[in-house]
Motif scaffolding. Structure first.
Motif, PDB file in Angstrom:
ATOM      1  N   ALA A 131       1.915  -1.751  -2.950  1.00 23.38           N
ATOM      2  CA  ALA A 131       1.791  -0.306  -3.177  1.00 23.38           C
ATOM      3  C   ALA A 131       2.267   0.458  -1.945  1.00 23.38           C
ATOM      4  N   ARG A 132       1.927  -0.050  -0.776  1.00 25.97           N
ATOM      5  CA  ARG A 132       2.332   0.621   0.470  1.00 25.97           C
ATOM      6  C   ARG A 132       3.848   0.606   0.627  1.00 25.97           C
ATOM      7  N   LYS A 133       4.473  -0.505   0.278  1.00 25.17           N
ATOM      8  CA  LYS A 133       5.942  -0.627   0.394  1.00 25.17           C
ATOM      9  C   LYS A 133       6.649   0.413  -0.454  1.00 25.17           C
ATOM     10  N   LYS A 134       6.107   0.653  -1.644  1.00 25.44           N
ATOM     11  CA  LYS A 134       6.765   1.589  -2.578  1.00 25.44           C
ATOM     12  C   LYS A 134       6.121   2.982  -2.520  1.00 25.44           C
ATOM     13  N   GLN A 135       5.215   3.192  -1.555  1.00 25.50           N
ATOM     14  CA  GLN A 135       4.535   4.491  -1.390  1.00 25.50           C
ATOM     15  C   GLN A 135       3.835   4.928  -2.672  1.00 25.50           C
ATOM     16  N   ALA A 138      -1.639   6.121  -3.651  1.00 22.91           N
ATOM     17  CA  ALA A 138      -2.494   7.082  -4.366  1.00 22.91           C
ATOM     18  C   ALA A 138      -2.482   6.813  -5.868  1.00 22.91           C
ATOM     19  N   GLU A 139      -1.299   6.556  -6.416  1.00 28.89           N
ATOM     20  CA  GLU A 139      -1.185   6.270  -7.857  1.00 28.89           C
ATOM     21  C   GLU A 139      -1.978   5.007  -8.214  1.00 28.89           C
ATOM     22  N   ALA A 140      -1.845   3.978  -7.374  1.00 30.50           N
ATOM     23  CA  ALA A 140      -2.544   2.712  -7.651  1.00 30.50           C
ATOM     24  C   ALA A 140      -4.056   2.929  -7.618  1.00 30.50           C
ATOM     25  N   GLY A 141      -4.523   3.682  -6.617  1.00 31.45           N
ATOM     26  CA  GLY A 141      -5.962   3.961  -6.508  1.00 31.45           C
ATOM     27  C   GLY A 141      -6.466   4.784  -7.678  1.00 31.45           C
ATOM     28  N   MET A 142      -5.725   5.811  -8.039  1.00 29.60           N
ATOM     29  CA  MET A 142      -6.114   6.670  -9.157  1.00 29.60           C
ATOM     30  C   MET A 142      -6.184   5.884 -10.454  1.00 29.60           C
ATOM     31  N   LEU A 143      -5.189   5.048 -10.684  1.00 35.54           N
ATOM     32  CA  LEU A 143      -5.164   4.257 -11.923  1.00 35.54           C
ATOM     33  C   LEU A 143      -6.274   3.208 -11.936  1.00 35.54           C
ATOM     34  N   ASN A 159     -12.906  -2.258   1.397  1.00 36.71           N
ATOM     35  CA  ASN A 159     -11.946  -1.974   2.472  1.00 36.71           C
ATOM     36  C   ASN A 159     -10.537  -1.679   1.908  1.00 36.71           C
ATOM     37  N   ILE A 160     -10.175  -2.352   0.836  1.00 36.45           N
ATOM     38  CA  ILE A 160      -8.862  -2.105   0.205  1.00 36.45           C
ATOM     39  C   ILE A 160      -8.876  -0.709  -0.427  1.00 36.45           C
ATOM     40  N   TYR A 161      -9.987  -0.392  -1.101  1.00 36.16           N
ATOM     41  CA  TYR A 161     -10.130   0.918  -1.767  1.00 36.16           C
ATOM     42  C   TYR A 161     -10.002   2.043  -0.739  1.00 36.16           C
ATOM     43  N   MET A 162     -10.712   1.900   0.393  1.00 39.43           N
ATOM     44  CA  MET A 162     -10.655   2.931   1.434  1.00 39.43           C
ATOM     45  C   MET A 162      -9.263   3.014   2.046  1.00 39.43           C
ATOM     46  N   ALA A 167      -4.207   6.586   2.610  1.00 38.09           N
ATOM     47  CA  ALA A 167      -2.744   6.735   2.603  1.00 38.09           C
ATOM     48  C   ALA A 167      -2.389   8.196   2.406  1.00 38.09           C
ATOM     49  N   LYS A 168      -1.470   8.686   3.224  1.00 36.04           N
ATOM     50  CA  LYS A 168      -1.083  10.108   3.145  1.00 36.04           C
ATOM     51  C   LYS A 168      -0.189  10.341   1.945  1.00 36.04           C
TER      52      LYS A 168
END
Lengths: 201, 217
Positions: A131-135, A138-143, A159-162, A167-168
């Motif tokens: 998710a970080r690589k593709k920015q 936020a979408e991954a967390g929301m979903l 810790n993964i959730y936080m 992520a900005k």
């Protein structure tokens, strides 16, 4: 006529053995032998057989089995999706990859079907990294939050959730119906209540 | 000359050398090999969305021994002078032609990218090399703007093998690309119509794009 010299595109498509006999003007025994040879080479796929009529899918190209995103989604989701393209992967490709790729596609039905993959995630750290690589943190967390409220999922470590929350992300469109989720993740939820109900069917 | 299996293995090897995720678009003979219509090709044609992606790919192939070569003996003088000419890298019999954003006069538009028919991901280590194969219609369009007779033969092969080619898509994309592409396509379609049925309305669309009169008869 030898099968090696044949132009397969003449008989390409879904065919029964009788159709092949008629098209090529050959006997049944030779038609069966032909299909068997072409199947070994990868130009023919078979369905049916036994009580059902056997149907041959003949293509001018070799039918490589696809093992990508759509196969993984359809394997785990009640809501099936028609593949938008053939997706073939050489190397290690798991539910984590498929979920992030589905989000990156930005197609509503594909993302909706992919929500079921949250119940098959084994490596949450890998999911976060992809998710970080593709920015798409936020979408991954929301979903994940959306899936967790509505269907059975595995639990994401705190810790993964936080880390996903930190992520900005620039401000996106806010949907009034799911206001709470949007404010937390600062991104747009593309689903209505009806869409989410379909996941539970 | 590179063959299908070697091509796959080479991409997988390159994926172990790249430092970031890279996406590229395969066209020409490379794409026809992915379709299964060709067993081998002289060169591997790839287009990248950004210069950064192209440079990332070049770094990886240079580590594998590929060296930059000149376009002089391969493309004509006119192509050599164009701004959007490829960077070419060779190692033995294998050669890469690498384009960024444009393939000579043809822009890599969002419509072309969306129509990609196949996506192949090569993941050997942490980074993914994604090769998207252009649709048959776009391959035909790209081959119609070259002067090479081999490319015309490839167009004929594609038209024979593919059951449903959308001339509507090809013609619309040509109009979107501009005058030069329309002229080149019109010339090729004129030759192809001797063997393949192409509706007159598609020729009319090309003519109308420059305000010319509709064809008669």
């Amino acid at each position: 006529m030898h099968y090696l010299k044949m132009d397969i595109s003449k008989i390409a498509g879904l065919r029964t053995i009788e159709e092949i006999e008629e098209l090529l003007k050959i006997r049944r025994s030779y038609a069966l032998k032909l299909m068997s040879s072409l199947k070994k080479q990868g130009y023919v796929g078979v369905s049916g057989g036994g009580r059902q009529k056997r149907i041959y899918k003949i293509t001018a190209y070799k039918q490589t089995k696809s093992n990508g995103m759509f196969d993984i989604i359809n394997r785990h989701s009640r809501l099936k999706v028609q593949p938008l393209f053939r997706h073939i992967v050489e190397g290690s490709y798991s539910a984590e990859n498929a979920l992030i790729d589905a989000i990156a596609l930005r197609k509503k039905r594909v993302i909706l079907a992919a929500l079921n993959l949250f119940n098959h995630i084994k490596d949450w750290k890998k999911l976060k990294e992809l998710a970080r690589k593709k920015q798409l943190e936020a979408e991954a967390g929301m979903l994940y939050d959306l899936a967790r409220k509505n269907i059975k999922t595995r639990k994401m470590p705190e810790n993964i959730y936080m880390s996903l929350k930190r992520a900005k992300k620039p401000k996106q469109i806010i949907d009034e119906k799911t206001e709470e989720l949007d404010k937390r993740w600062n991104c747009y939820v593309p689903f209505s209540r009806t869409d989410i109900e379909r996941l539970k069917e | 000359m590179i063959h299908t299996k070697d091509q796959d293995e080479l991409f997988e090897l390159i994926s172990s050398k790249i430092k970031q995720d890279i996406t590229c678009y395969a066209f020409g003979g490379t794409a026809m090999m992915f379709y299964g219509y060709k067993e081998g090709t002289k060169d591997i044609d790839l287009a990248f969305e950004t210069e950064e992606q192209r440079q990332g790919f070049i770094q990886a192939i240079e580590e594998l021994g590929f060296r930059k070569i000149s376009l002089k003996n391969i493309y004509n003088e006119q192509k050599n002078k164009q701004e959007n000419k490829p960077l070419m890298f060779s190692r033995g019999d294998e050669r890469f032609d690498l384009f960024a954003r444009q393939i000579f006069q043809t822009k890599l538009t969002d419509a072309i990218k969306e129509r990609s028919r196949e996506r192949r991901d090569y993941i050997r280590k942490d980074n993914t090399l994604t090769v998207k194969v252009l649709a048959a219609e776009d391959i035909i369009l790209l081959k119609s703007v070259t002067d090479r007779e081999n490319d015309f033969t490839d167009i004929e092969l594609l038209l024979k093998k593919e059951q449903e080619i959308s001339w509507q898509t090809i013609v619309e994309e040509a109009v979107r690309q501009g005058r030069m592409t329309v002229l080149d396509l019109e010339e090729k379609m004129g030759r192809l119509k001797k063997e393949f049925y192409i509706q007159r309305k598609f020729f009319d669309t090309l003519y109308n794009s420059f305000g010319r009169k509709e064809s008669k008869g």
